[in-house]
Design a protein around this motif. Structure first.
Motif, short mmCIF file in Angstrom:
data_model
loop_
_atom_site.label_atom_id
_atom_site.label_comp_id
_atom_site.label_asym_id
_atom_site.label_seq_id
_atom_site.Cartn_x
_atom_site.Cartn_y
_atom_site.Cartn_z
N ALA A 1 0.94 -1.20 -0.02
CA ALA A 1 -0.04 0.09 0.04
C ALA A 1 0.88 1.09 0.14
O ALA A 1 0.46 2.29 -0.46
N ALA A 2 1.97 1.27 0.48
CA ALA A 2 2.77 2.19 0.76
C ALA A 2 3.90 2.72 -0.80
O ALA A 2 4.63 3.67 -0.68
N THR A 3 3.75 1.54 -1.55
CA THR A 3 4.45 1.67 -2.72
C THR A 3 3.89 2.49 -3.96
O THR A 3 2.99 2.10 -4.38
N GLU A 4 4.69 3.43 -4.53
CA GLU A 4 4.15 4.04 -5.55
C GLU A 4 4.14 3.08 -6.71
O GLU A 4 4.98 2.43 -6.91
N GLY A 5 2.91 3.07 -7.44
CA GLY A 5 2.98 2.43 -8.62
C GLY A 5 2.43 1.05 -8.39
O GLY A 5 2.12 0.18 -9.17
N LEU A 6 1.86 0.75 -7.09
CA LEU A 6 1.29 -0.37 -6.84
C LEU A 6 -0.12 -0.06 -6.02
O LEU A 6 -0.01 0.65 -5.22
N ALA A 7 -1.15 -1.03 -6.11
CA ALA A 7 -2.47 -0.80 -5.44
C ALA A 7 -2.91 -2.27 -4.88
O ALA A 7 -2.81 -3.19 -5.74
N LEU A 8 -2.90 -2.03 -3.58
CA LEU A 8 -3.71 -3.40 -2.92
C LEU A 8 -5.09 -3.64 -3.43
O LEU A 8 -5.77 -2.95 -3.10
N GLU B 1 10.21 -4.01 11.74
CA GLU B 1 9.08 -5.09 12.14
C GLU B 1 8.39 -4.51 13.16
O GLU B 1 7.23 -4.55 13.07
N ALA B 2 9.05 -4.26 14.21
CA ALA B 2 8.37 -3.73 15.63
C ALA B 2 7.51 -2.34 15.18
O ALA B 2 6.44 -2.31 15.69
N ASP B 3 7.97 -1.51 14.42
CA ASP B 3 7.23 -0.56 13.90
C ASP B 3 6.16 -0.86 13.01
O ASP B 3 5.00 -0.41 13.30
N ASP C 1 5.42 5.30 4.66
CA ASP C 1 4.87 6.37 3.86
C ASP C 1 4.30 7.50 4.70
O ASP C 1 4.08 8.61 4.22
N THR C 2 4.23 7.12 6.31
CA THR C 2 3.63 8.40 6.85
C THR C 2 4.78 8.76 8.04
O THR C 2 4.31 9.48 8.82
N THR C 3 5.85 7.96 8.25
CA THR C 3 6.57 8.06 9.11
C THR C 3 8.07 8.74 8.63
O THR C 3 8.58 8.25 7.54
N ALA C 4 8.26 9.78 9.09
CA ALA C 4 9.34 10.62 8.37
C ALA C 4 10.72 10.02 8.57
O ALA C 4 11.36 10.03 7.39
N GLU C 5 11.20 9.49 9.60
CA GLU C 5 12.40 8.82 9.51
C GLU C 5 12.38 7.23 9.68
O GLU C 5 12.81 6.52 10.56
N TRP C 6 11.64 6.76 8.74
CA TRP C 6 11.49 5.25 8.67
C TRP C 6 12.70 4.55 8.46
O TRP C 6 13.65 4.87 8.04
N GLY C 7 12.72 3.50 9.42
CA GLY C 7 14.05 2.74 9.46
C GLY C 7 15.06 3.06 10.46
O GLY C 7 16.30 2.42 10.32
N VAL C 8 15.00 4.32 11.04
CA VAL C 8 16.12 5.02 11.52
C VAL C 8 16.22 4.70 13.08
O VAL C 8 15.25 4.55 13.57
N GLU C 9 17.48 4.17 13.60
CA GLU C 9 17.61 3.60 14.90
C GLU C 9 18.31 4.83 15.71
O GLU C 9 19.06 5.40 15.25
N PRO C 10 18.31 4.77 17.15
CA PRO C 10 18.95 5.96 17.77
C PRO C 10 20.44 5.29 17.77
O PRO C 10 21.05 4.13 17.67
N GLU C 11 21.19 6.59 18.13
CA GLU C 11 22.64 6.38 17.92
C GLU C 11 23.25 5.42 19.27
O GLU C 11 24.33 4.82 18.91
N SER C 12 22.47 5.40 20.09
CA SER C 12 22.87 4.42 21.04
C SER C 12 22.93 2.90 20.75
O SER C 12 23.43 2.06 21.33
N LEU C 13 22.30 2.51 19.58
CA LEU C 13 22.40 1.30 18.80
C LEU C 13 23.35 0.98 18.06
O LEU C 13 23.28 0.11 17.42
N TRP C 14 23.91 2.13 17.62
CA TRP C 14 25.03 1.90 16.46
C TRP C 14 26.01 0.83 16.88
O TRP C 14 26.37 0.78 18.18
#
Length: 367
Positions: A35-42, A274-276, A284-297
């Motif tokens: 649903a979040a992919t441009e060019g695809l429709a569920l 996955e947790a998110d 498509d609605t989360t500004a920093e998708w997939g970003v983790e905190p620096e503490s987990l680098w």
């Protein structure tokens, strides 16, 4: 409908996707990413469960229709452009076969099949029909894996000698269901579940396997299939991969530990995507998708443990699950490369089959 190349309708028309299955894989991963992919429709979801239909309707609105059986899709194949199979493992081969014979491109959740031979038969059928057949190996777009690929491409670690990868959990009580069934027909157990991910990642990073050794155990009371498994791969280039998948790990190890001739990379913690997704966040609605905190680098260095300050922090690249379906859309519309081929899936299944044999016989298996 589309094959491996070509487009549907006029330029800009979304490709119509039917999703078979709305359990964990369908509802948490596939439906939101499609649903979040441009060019695809569920377009259609196949589930006869009223509660799951209501769940899907609440998220995707009236634009999604429902079918009770996959056969309803084959009857209207000319109205669809892609079939996504997210149903139980034992259904993957028959459903993918039926979809391809109906003239439809297919995405199949891992594992593609129970055996490498079945995977190669599906690959041959897809090639014969000129249709896309792709396997959803989403962990190729995990944050730690993307970061490691960057480090390897830049030569930061030198020659890699050993790759350690862990998907460990602490689930002392079995949850039940087909994933934990002892029936071989279900293709359950961790070897084929999480093992599909760690083996695929190892082969992508370090190439073909020359030999495989494995240990599988059924640890928990009432468990019916492997819940604590170790796989050792010797790659043809000499790299050794040590892979752990477990539901019985009371203290979790590093997600990755990669040791090279110049430095090592150690990374704790799982990719957050996955947790998110489980929590209802959407790429498509989360500004920093997939970003983790620096503490987990993770950390890159040599000669000292990262837990006592050794090495330097390595910024973790954002995880990018949406990239898989973006690549699928590009493959269907523009003839771009298939992001995960059936032949790659078959190579991973060669390793999984060898691992099962090794664990049974107590010896290494050459490929």
């Amino acid at each position: 409908m589309t094959g491996t190349t070509g487009t549907t309708g006029t330029t800009g028309t979304a490709l119509r996707v039917a999703l078979i299955g709305y359990g964990l894989a369908g509802s948490v991963f596939h439906a939101p990413l499609i649903a979040a992919t441009e060019g695809l429709a569920l377009d259609t979801i196949v589930t006869s469960n009223p509660e799951r239909q209501e769940q899907a309707r609440a998220e995707f609105g009236d634009g999604v229709s429902f079918a009770a059986t996959p056969e309803e899709l084959w009857a209207r194949a000319d109205e669809l452009d892609l079939i996504v199979i997210a149903s139980p493992n034992k259904t993957h081969v028959p459903l993918a076969t039926a979809a391809l014979k109906a003239g439809l491109p297919v995405v199949v959740d891992k594992p593609l099949a129970g055996t490498a031979a079945e995977a190669r038969e599906l690959a041959a059928l897809a090639e014969e029909r000129g249709l896309l057949l792709s396997v959803f190996q989403n962990r190729r777009w995990d944050n730690d894996f993307l970061t490691l690929r960057k480090l390897l491409a830049e030569g930061e670690l030198g020659d890699v000698w050993r790759f350690e990868s862990r998907f460990e959990r602490w689930r002392p009580q079995p949850k039940g269901g087909w994933r934990e069934s002892g029936d071989p027909a279900e293709i359950g157990g961790l070897l084929y579940d999480l093992g599909s991910h760690v083996v695929d990642q190892a082969l992508v990073l370090f190439g073909p396997a020359a030999s495989v050794y494995a240990e599988t155990d059924v640890r928990r009371p009432g468990a019916q299939t492997d819940d604590d498994t170790f796989i050792a791969i010797t790659h043809t280039n000499g790299v050794r991969s040590h892979l752990y998948v477990s539901a019985t790990t009371a203290q979790l190890g590093p997600r990755l530990r990669v040791l090279g001739s110049q430095a090592g990379y150690v990374k704790y913690g799982l990719d957050p995507q996955e947790a998110d997704l489980r929590e209802g966040k959407r790429p498509d609605t989360t500004a920093e998708w997939g970003v983790e905190p620096e503490s987990l680098w993770g950390r890159v260095g040599s000669g000292e443990s990262p837990l006592t300050g050794g090495g330097r922090p390595e910024p973790t690249l954002p995880g990018a699950y949406p990239a898989y379906y973006a690549a699928i859309a590009a493959a269907l519309r523009d003839g771009a490369p298939n992001p995960v081929t059936a032949q790659e899936a078959a190579a991973a299944l060669d390793v999984l089959e060898a691992a099962r044999r090794s664990a049974t016989e107590g010896t290494a298996v050459s490929l």
